[in-house]
Scaffold this active site. Structure first.
Site, PDB file in Angstrom:
ATOM      1  N   SER A 260       4.723   6.361   4.873  1.00  0.00           N
ATOM      2  CA  SER A 260       4.276   5.813   6.146  1.00  0.00           C
ATOM      3  C   SER A 260       3.643   6.863   7.056  1.00  0.00           C
ATOM      4  O   SER A 260       2.642   7.484   6.699  1.00  0.00           O
ATOM      5  CB  SER A 260       5.479   5.137   6.822  1.00  0.00           C
ATOM      6  OG  SER A 260       5.092   4.414   7.962  1.00  0.00           O
TER       7      SER A 260
ATOM      8  N   ASP B  48       2.294  -5.249   4.287  1.00  0.00           N
ATOM      9  CA  ASP B  48       3.653  -5.003   3.786  1.00  0.00           C
ATOM     10  C   ASP B  48       4.721  -5.395   4.809  1.00  0.00           C
ATOM     11  O   ASP B  48       5.863  -4.960   4.717  1.00  0.00           O
ATOM     12  CB  ASP B  48       3.822  -3.535   3.374  1.00  0.00           C
ATOM     13  CG  ASP B  48       3.778  -2.557   4.540  1.00  0.00           C
ATOM     14  OD1 ASP B  48       3.666  -3.002   5.706  1.00  0.00           O
ATOM     15  OD2 ASP B  48       3.868  -1.341   4.292  1.00  0.00           O
TER      16      ASP B  48
ATOM     17  N   HIS C 260       7.743  -2.688   3.901  1.00  0.00           N
ATOM     18  CA  HIS C 260       7.369  -1.323   4.258  1.00  0.00           C
ATOM     19  C   HIS C 260       8.416  -0.286   3.861  1.00  0.00           C
ATOM     20  O   HIS C 260       8.065   0.836   3.495  1.00  0.00           O
ATOM     21  CB  HIS C 260       7.110  -1.262   5.764  1.00  0.00           C
ATOM     22  CG  HIS C 260       6.498   0.013   6.226  1.00  0.00           C
ATOM     23  ND1 HIS C 260       5.265   0.453   5.787  1.00  0.00           N
ATOM     24  CD2 HIS C 260       6.946   0.972   7.082  1.00  0.00           C
ATOM     25  CE1 HIS C 260       4.974   1.609   6.356  1.00  0.00           C
ATOM     26  NE2 HIS C 260       5.980   1.945   7.142  1.00  0.00           N
TER      27      HIS C 260
END
Length: 430
Positions: free
Chosen positions: A191, A354, A387
Site C-alpha cells: 500500500s 480492492d 486491501h
C-alpha cells in the site's frame, strides 16, 4: 492481460535456477527480504517534554515520564477520554518558513525496533510463513518501519524525516545483502509503503538499484492515490476513535504530510469526478480548488510544491517488479455531498478495486510500464481479496509467499541466451 510472444515465455520457463528458492536447501543461499509496511502498520513511541502544552490537563499526565506507545494506542481503548489527547499528540505541524513538517511542540517520537519484523503491525501471518521457509529475523528477513505521518519531498525541498528514512532504508538493504553473501534483496512493500519504496528506488542511482535490489514485490500498490484520499481531508481521520470530535479529526488528517500523498493524482485519475457538491464537481485535476473549498487553503502550497511534482509521471524503476492486488470489490469512487455541503455525510458511489484502492490506481503501473524496454513486470490479480487480505486470507497469503519465493530465486542465463533483454523476458499473469 498483456500477452508475450510464446518464444519469450518458453525461454523464461526454461531458464535454469541457481540458488535456493523457498522451501529447500539449508538457508545459506537465500536472497534477503526487506519488508516495507503500509499506512499505520509501523509502531510509534513518544515522550512529552516540558514544551508540551496540552489542550486539556489530563493530556499532560505523561510530561517528563519517558517513552510510551503512541501507535497503536491501546490506552485510548481502555479510557476513551484519552482519545483527544492521542489526536493532539499525533498531529503534525507544517512549518511554512522551514518548508517542512515536524511534531507538535514538546512531542518527541521514534519508530522502535527498526530492522526487526517485531516492529510491524499485522504482518505476523506473512512473517511466520516466510520463517517456515527458512528466513530468520534480522538475519535474512528485515523490516523497514517508518513514521507514516510523514512522506518525502522533491529535490529542492527539505524533508528531514523522509530523508532520514530513505538513508536508513538504503543502509538496511545494503546490510541485508552483506549478511547474505552479497546477494541483492527482495523488497516487499504494501500500500502506502509501495509509494515510498517506488520513490526511494527512483532516488537511488541505477547502478545501486541493480546491485542491491533483486526484485520488488508490490502488494496493493496505490501509485496514483485513491478517491478516499480527498474525502478523508474533508471528513477527517478517526483512527477508530469514534469519540474524537470531527473538527479534531479533520485537523489531524490535514496536519499529516502523508495525507496529501494519498490524494488521487491527475496523471492517473484524470478528470474523473471524485467529490461532487450541489454547486461543484472536483477531480484530481482541480484539487487546489477542492482544498480551498473545504477550508484548507494552507494545504495548497505543500500540495503544489512538495507532492504534485513527485507524481506527475510514473517512470519505471528499472528493477524487476511483481504487482499483486485484489479486484472485484466495491470501492469508493465518488463522494456526493448534499444540502449540508462538506459539513454533511456524503453518499458514496462505488466502482471496482480492492475495497480501498481504486482499480485505476492499482493498475497504473501496467498502463505506464508495459512495453518499456528493460523493465520486468509481472501482475497478479486476486479476485475478491481486499486491501489487507494478503495477511488474512489463506489463499492470498499462500500466493504472496509463492511470488516472493519466485522473486527470490536466482535466474542465471545460459551463455547463448545472455543477449536477451529484460524486456524480452517480461511477462504478465492473471
Amino acid at each position: 492481460m498483456d500477452l508475450v510472444p510464446l518464444v519469450a515465455v518458453a525461454v523464461l520457463l526454461s531458464l535454469p535456477m541457481r540458488g535456493r528458492c523457498c522451501g529447500g536447501g539449508d538457508g545459506e543461499e537465500l536472497h534477503p527480504i526487506v519488508l516495507v509496511p503500509g499506512y499505520g502498520s509501523s509502531r510509534l513511541d513518544a515522550r512529552l517534554t516540558e514544551a508540551y502544552e496540552p489542550a486539556a490537563p489530563r493530556c499532560g499526565a505523561r510530561v517528563g515520564k519517558g517513552w510510551f506507545e503512541l501507535w497503536p494506542n491501546h490506552a485510548t481503548t481502555q479510557d476513551p477520554n484519552l482519545a483527544p489527547c492521542f489526536a493532539e499528540e499525533m498531529t503534525l505541524v507544517y512549518d511554512a518558513v522551514a518548508d517542512d513538517y515536524r511534531n507538535a511542540a514538546g512531542v518527541v517520537t521514534t519508530v522502535p525496533s527498526f530492522a526487526s519484523t517485531l516492529s510491524l503491525i499485522g504482518w505476523e501471518p506473512l512473517v511466520r510463513q516466510l520463517e517456515a521457509e527458512g528466513y530468520r529475523d534480522e538475519d535474512s528477513i528485515f523490516a523497514a518501519p517508518y513514521d507514516f505521518r510523514y512522506a518525502v519531498a522533491p529535490r529542492g525541498h527539505p524533508s528531514a524525516e523522509g530523508a532520514r528514512y530513505f538513508g536508513d532504508l538504503a543502509r538496511l538493504i545494503e546490510r541485508a545483502s552483506r549478511l547474505n553473501g552479497g546477494r541483492p534483496a527482495v523488497v516487499v512493500a504494501h500500500s502506502y509503503g509501495c509509494a515510498l519504496t517506488y520513490q526511494f528506488l527512483l532516488s537511488r542511482p541505477l547502478a545501486w538499484r541493480r546491485r542491491f535490489v533483486q526484485h520488488t514485490v508490490f502488494l496493493a500498490p496505490a501509485l496514483g492515490g485513491f478517491a478516499e484520499g480527498m474525502n478523508g481531508l474533508s471528513t477527517g481521520a478517526d483512527y477508530g476513535l469514534l469519540n474524537v470530535p470531527r473538527p479534531q479529526r479533520t485537523k489531524l488528517a490535514r496536519s499529516m504530510q502523508s495525507s496529501l500523498w494519498r490524494l488521487p493524482t491527475p496523471m492517473v485519475f484524470g478528470d474523473r469526478p471524485v467529490v461532487v457538491t450541489k454547486n461543484s464537481t472536483y477531480s484530481a485535476k482541480n484539487i487546489v480548488r477542492f482544498l480551498e473549498a473545504i477550508g484548507f487553503p494552507e494545504g495548497v502550497r505543500p500540495y503544489v510544491t512538495r507532492v504534485l511534482p513527485m507524481w506527475q509521471a510514473l517512470p519505471p524503476p528499472m528493477v524487476p517488479v511483481t504487482s499483486l492486488y485484489g479486484v472485484g470489490l466495491r470501492t469508493p469512487e465518488t463522494f456526493v455531498y448534499g444540502e449540508d455541503g462538506f459539513e454533511g455525510i456524503p453518499e458514496v458511489v462505488y466502482g471496482d478495486g480492492d475495497g480501498d484502492i481504486n482499480m485505476v490506481s492499482l493498475a497504473a503501473i501496467e498502463t505506464e510500464w508495459s512495453g518499456v524496454e528493460d523493465q520486468i513486470l509481472k501482475v497478479v490479480r486476486l479476485p475478491s481479496v481486499n486491501h489487507t487480505g494478503f495477511f488474512t486470507d489463506h489463499s492470498a497469503l499462500k500466493k504472496v509467499v509463492a511470488e516472493i519465493c519466485e522473486a527470490a530465486a536466482t535466474i542465471e542465463l545460459p551463455q547463448e541466451n545472455k543477449i536477451l533483454s529484460f524486456a524480452e523476458r517480461r511477462y504478465s499473469a492473471m
